[in-house]
Design a protein around this motif. Structure first.
Motif, PDB file in Angstrom:
ATOM      1  N   ARG A 100       0.803  -1.226   0.000  1.00  0.00           N
ATOM      2  CA  ARG A 100       0.000   0.000   0.000  1.00  0.00           C
ATOM      3  C   ARG A 100       0.840   1.283   0.000  1.00  0.00           C
ATOM      4  NH1 ARG A 100      -5.264  -1.307   3.701  1.00  0.00           N
ATOM      5  NH2 ARG A 100      -6.239  -2.774   2.257  1.00  0.00           N
ATOM      6  N   ASN A 156      -8.474  -0.749   9.376  1.00  0.00           N
ATOM      7  CA  ASN A 156      -9.876  -0.339   9.258  1.00  0.00           C
ATOM      8  C   ASN A 156     -10.830  -1.509   9.505  1.00  0.00           C
ATOM      9  OD1 ASN A 156     -12.062   1.372   8.775  1.00  0.00           O
ATOM     10  ND2 ASN A 156     -12.074   0.847   6.601  1.00  0.00           N
ATOM     11  N   ALA A 157     -10.414  -2.713   9.113  1.00  0.00           N
ATOM     12  CA  ALA A 157     -11.251  -3.884   9.386  1.00  0.00           C
ATOM     13  C   ALA A 157     -11.497  -3.980  10.896  1.00  0.00           C
ATOM     14  CB  ALA A 157     -10.582  -5.148   8.854  1.00  0.00           C
ATOM     15  N   SER A 231     -15.974   1.292  -2.330  1.00  0.00           N
ATOM     16  CA  SER A 231     -14.539   1.145  -2.608  1.00  0.00           C
ATOM     17  C   SER A 231     -14.171   0.656  -3.992  1.00  0.00           C
ATOM     18  CB  SER A 231     -13.880   0.253  -1.562  1.00  0.00           C
ATOM     19  OG  SER A 231     -13.895   0.913  -0.331  1.00  0.00           O
ATOM     20  N   ASP A 261     -18.383   3.601   7.007  1.00  0.00           N
ATOM     21  CA  ASP A 261     -17.063   3.019   6.772  1.00  0.00           C
ATOM     22  C   ASP A 261     -16.587   3.613   5.454  1.00  0.00           C
ATOM     23  OD1 ASP A 261     -14.867   1.555   6.093  1.00  0.00           O
ATOM     24  OD2 ASP A 261     -15.920  -0.349   5.855  1.00  0.00           O
ATOM     25  N   SER A 295      -8.992   3.695   6.624  1.00  0.00           N
ATOM     26  CA  SER A 295      -7.648   3.109   6.721  1.00  0.00           C
ATOM     27  C   SER A 295      -6.576   4.176   6.847  1.00  0.00           C
ATOM     28  CB  SER A 295      -7.327   2.286   5.468  1.00  0.00           C
ATOM     29  OG  SER A 295      -8.126   1.153   5.386  1.00  0.00           O
ATOM     30  N   LYS A 298      -4.341   3.872   3.041  1.00  0.00           N
ATOM     31  CA  LYS A 298      -4.889   4.067   1.695  1.00  0.00           C
ATOM     32  C   LYS A 298      -4.648   5.533   1.297  1.00  0.00           C
ATOM     33  CE  LYS A 298      -8.179   0.230   1.812  1.00  0.00           C
ATOM     34  NZ  LYS A 298      -9.623  -0.110   1.883  1.00  0.00           N
TER      35      LYS A 298
HETATM   36  C1  LIG Z   1     -10.092  -1.175   2.578  1.00  0.00           C
HETATM   37  C2  LIG Z   1     -11.400  -1.172   3.240  1.00  0.00           C
HETATM   38  C3  LIG Z   1     -11.578  -1.812   4.468  1.00  0.00           C
HETATM   39  C4  LIG Z   1     -10.466  -2.546   5.148  1.00  0.00           C
HETATM   40  O1  LIG Z   1      -9.468  -1.658   5.572  1.00  0.00           O
HETATM   41  P1  LIG Z   1      -8.071  -2.222   6.116  1.00  0.00           P
HETATM   42  O2  LIG Z   1      -7.377  -0.999   6.615  1.00  0.00           O
HETATM   43  O3  LIG Z   1      -7.398  -2.860   4.957  1.00  0.00           O
HETATM   44  O4  LIG Z   1      -8.379  -3.191   7.197  1.00  0.00           O
HETATM   45  C5  LIG Z   1     -12.816  -1.765   5.041  1.00  0.00           C
HETATM   46  N1  LIG Z   1     -13.857  -1.117   4.455  1.00  0.00           N
HETATM   47  C6  LIG Z   1     -13.711  -0.497   3.263  1.00  0.00           C
HETATM   48  C7  LIG Z   1     -14.900   0.160   2.648  1.00  0.00           C
HETATM   49  C8  LIG Z   1     -12.482  -0.503   2.615  1.00  0.00           C
HETATM   50  O5  LIG Z   1     -12.338   0.106   1.431  1.00  0.00           O
END
Ligand SMILES: *Cc1c(COP(=O)(O)O)cnc(C)c1O
Length: 476
Positions: A100, A156-157, A231, A261, A295, A298
Motif C-alpha cells: 500500500r 480499518n477492518a 470502494s 465506513d 484506513s 490508503k
Molecule cells: C479497505 C477497506 C476496508 C479494510 O481496511 P483495512 O485498513 O485494509 O483493514 C474496510 N472497508 C472499506 C470500505 C475498505 O475500502
C-alpha cells in the motif's frame, strides 16, 4: 528399474560426508550449523524424491560436487530475508499486495529513536503517571477533521469490527443491499457483521435504496445505520443511495447513530487537483455522520491503521470495549501515523511530501519527463528479445479508492519478439530487486508513476539485462 533405483539411493552422499566437502566448510563458516543442516536435508530429500519419480537417472548427478553445489544454492536462498523491497512499475499507487502506502521521508527519520529507545508511549510526562497511547494522535485528528473524538486501531477492518461490536452487539444494524461489499478476500461486510454479533438488516435493492426502505425497518432493536463506501466497484446507471445527511436525518429522528465506513478516507479534496471528487472525512462528519472509520494506509498515505472519528460518547464506548486491547495499534505505527498527520497541517506540504498523494497528483508532463529520463538511462538498444517504445496509458489509484479513475501516464512498453510477454514479466519479477510490471495485450508495461526517481537506474539495468540474447535462449 527397482535395482537401478537401489543403486542410485546408495549413491546419495551421507550427511557427514557431504559436510566434509570443501565448499561446505565455507558454508559452515558463513551460516549457523542448523541452517546448513536444514539445506542439506532439504536437498537430500528432494534427491530421493527425484530418484523415486525417475527424474534422476545419472549416477554422476549424485556426486559430492553437484550435490554440495545444490546445497550451497539452497542455503543462499533460505538464508535470505523473505520480506524484501520491490520496484512497483504497475502504476497502481496504493497496491495492497506491494504494501500500500510508502511513508514520507520525514516520517522514516523518526523511526530509529522510538524503535530503539524508550518513549512516552503510555506515560504522561506532566503527571508522571500512566497515560494513553491514543493521546499522541487524538488532538491532531480532531484538529484536522473537526471530529469531537478520535481513536485508532490496527486497521480499518478492526475499526469496523470494534465499532459494530461496541454499538450493535446482539442488536440490529441497517445497511443498503448496494453496500454489502467484499474488499479483497478476507473482508466482507456481512461476515464482519456476523463476527461482531450484530444482526444485519438489509434494505433496498442492489441498485436502489430509498429513504422509506430505512424507515420501514427501524424499530426498538435498531442500534445503528451503517453506510459503507463501495470502494473497489461502482454501480452506475439507474441507481440511488441515501447521502450521509439524509441518513443522519433519519438517525436523528429515531435517536439512532449513523456510521460510515469510508474505506480510503481522504483528508484532501482531490478535485482541486483536477481529479474526481471523493467526499473528504471532514465533509462526511459535517454532514452528520456520528462515526466514521477509514484506513491509515490508503489515501491518507500513512501506515496500516484504522482510524475512528466521531461523537465523543460513541468513541469513548469503543475505547472502553475490551476488544480494543486485542486490536490496538503498535508504537511504530502510531509514530508513523502521527508524523504523517502532522504533514497535513499544510495541504501543499502533504501533497509534496506524502508519496501516495504526490504520486496520485503527479502530472502527465512531469511523468513524461521521468519516462524520458528512464529511456535515456536504458539507452539505444537493438534486442532480438523485444522492441521498446514509450506509450500513453493509465495508472490506478488502487486501495479501493476511485476505482474507475484512470490517471493519464507514460509507460515503457516492451513488445515481445522472441519470448512471450508472460515470460518477460516473470523475468523482471525474478530480478534483484524484483521489478513488478503488468501484461496487457501481449505486451509488458512499466508505468513510471509508481517508480521512484532513485529506482530508474535499476529498472534501466533490468531492461538492458532482459535484452541480452542469452536471457531468452537460456530460460525459455
Ligand atoms: C479497505 C477497506 C476496508 C479494510 O481496511 P483495512 O485498513 O485494509 O483493514 C474496510 N472497508 C472499506 C470500505 C475498505 O475500502
Amino acid at each position: 528399474m527397482a535395482n537401478k533405483n537401489q543403486e542410485l539411493f546408495r549413491k546419495i552422499p551421507a550427511v557427514d560426508r557431504l559436510l566434509l566437502a570443501p565448499i561446505m566448510n565455507e558454508a559452515l563458516a558463513l551460516h549457523p550449523r542448523p541452517l546448513v543442516l536444514k539445506a542439506v536435508n532439504q536437498i537430500l530429500d528432494e534427491l530421493r524424491e527425484k530418484i523415486q519419480t525417475s527424474e534422476i537417472i545419472m549416477e554422476t548427478d549424485l556426486d559430492l560436487e553437484p550435490v554440495s553445489a545444490l546445497v550451497m544454492a539452497r542455503l543462499n536462498q533460505i538464508a535470505k530475508p523473505s520480506l524484501i523491497p520491490v520496484i512497483n512499475a504497475t502504476g497502481v499507487v496504493i497496491h495492497t499486495n506491494l504494501g500500500r502506502s510508502l511513508l514520507a521521508e520525514s516520517v522514516l527519520k523518526k523511526f530509529a529513536p522510538i524503535a530503539g529507545g524508550y518513549s512516552n508511549l503510555e506515560y504522561d510526562l506532566v503527571r508522571g503517571e500512566r497515560g494513553s497511547r491514543y493521546s499522541h494522535v487524538e488532538e491532531i485528528l480532531k484538529e484536522l477533521t473537526q471530529a469531537e473524538a478520535a481513536m485508532v486501531v490496527n486497521n480499518n477492518a478492526a475499526a469496523v469490527l470494534l465499532a459494530l461490536d461496541t454499538l450493535a452487539k446482539g442488536r440490529e444494524v441497517v445497511i443498503s443491499r448496494g453496500q454489502l461489499v467484499e474488499i479483497g478476500g478476507s473482508f466482507r461486510i456481512p461476515d464482519v457483521m456476523r463476527r461482531s454479533g450484530a444482526k444485519m438488516v438489509e434494505v433496498g435493492t442492489t441498485n436502489k435504496t430509498h429513504l422509506r426502505d430505512y424507515e420501514e425497518v427501524i424499530g426498538p432493536e435498531t442500534a445503528l445505520l451503517l453506510k459503507v463506501h463501495t470502494s473497489n466497484f461502482q454501480i452506475v446507471g439507474f441507481t440511488e443511495e441515501l447521502s450521509v445527511s439524509e441518513l443522519a436525518g433519519i438517525g436523528n429522528r429515531h435517536g439512532i447513530p449513523v456510521m460510515e465506513d469510508l474505506g480510503s478516507g481522504c483528508l484532501v479534496d482531490f478535485s482541486e487537483y483536477g481529479l474526481i471528487k471523493e467526499p473528504t472525512v471532514q465533509e462526511v462528519l459535517s454532514q452528520g455522520a456520528d462515526l466514521v472509520t477509514f484506513s491509515g494506509d490508503k489515501l491518507l498515505g500513512g501506515p496500516q491503521a484504522g482510524i475512528i472519528l466521531g461523537r465523543k460518547d460513541l468513541v469513548e464506548a469503543i475505547r472502553k470495549n475490551q476488544l480494543s486491547r486485542a486490536l490496538r495499534i503498535d508504537k511504530l505505527t502510531l509514530l508513523a501515523l502521527e508524523e504523517t498527520l502532522r504533514l497535513y497541517r499544510d495541504k501543499r506540504t502533504a501533497i509534496e511530501k506524502i508519496p501516495t498523494l504526490r504520486m496520485i497528483c503527479e502530472t502527465y508532463s512531469s511523468l513524461n519527463k521521468k519516462a524520458g529520463r528512464l529511456m535515456r538511462l536504458i539507452g539505444s538498444m537493438d534486442s532480438n528479445n523485444f522492441s521498446i517504445e514509450l506509450i500513453d496509458g493509465g495508472s490506478k489509484v488502487g486501495g479501493g479508492a476511485l476505482p474507475l479513475l484512470e490517471l493519464p501516464s507514460r509507460l515503457i512498453c516492451l513488445s515481445p519478439k522472441a519470448a512471450s510477454a508472460q515470460f518477460m514479466e516473470r523475468w523482471l519479477r525474478s530480478y534483484d530487486p524484483p521489478v513488478i510490471s503488468r501484461v496487457e495485450k501481449e505486451r509488458v508495461l512499466l508505468d513510471v508513476r509508481t517508480i521512484k526517481e532513485g529506482e530508474l537506474k535499476t529498472v534501466a539495468q533490468a531492461i538492458r539485462a532482459l535484452a541480452e540474447p542469452l536471457v531468452v535462449n537460456k530460460c525459455h
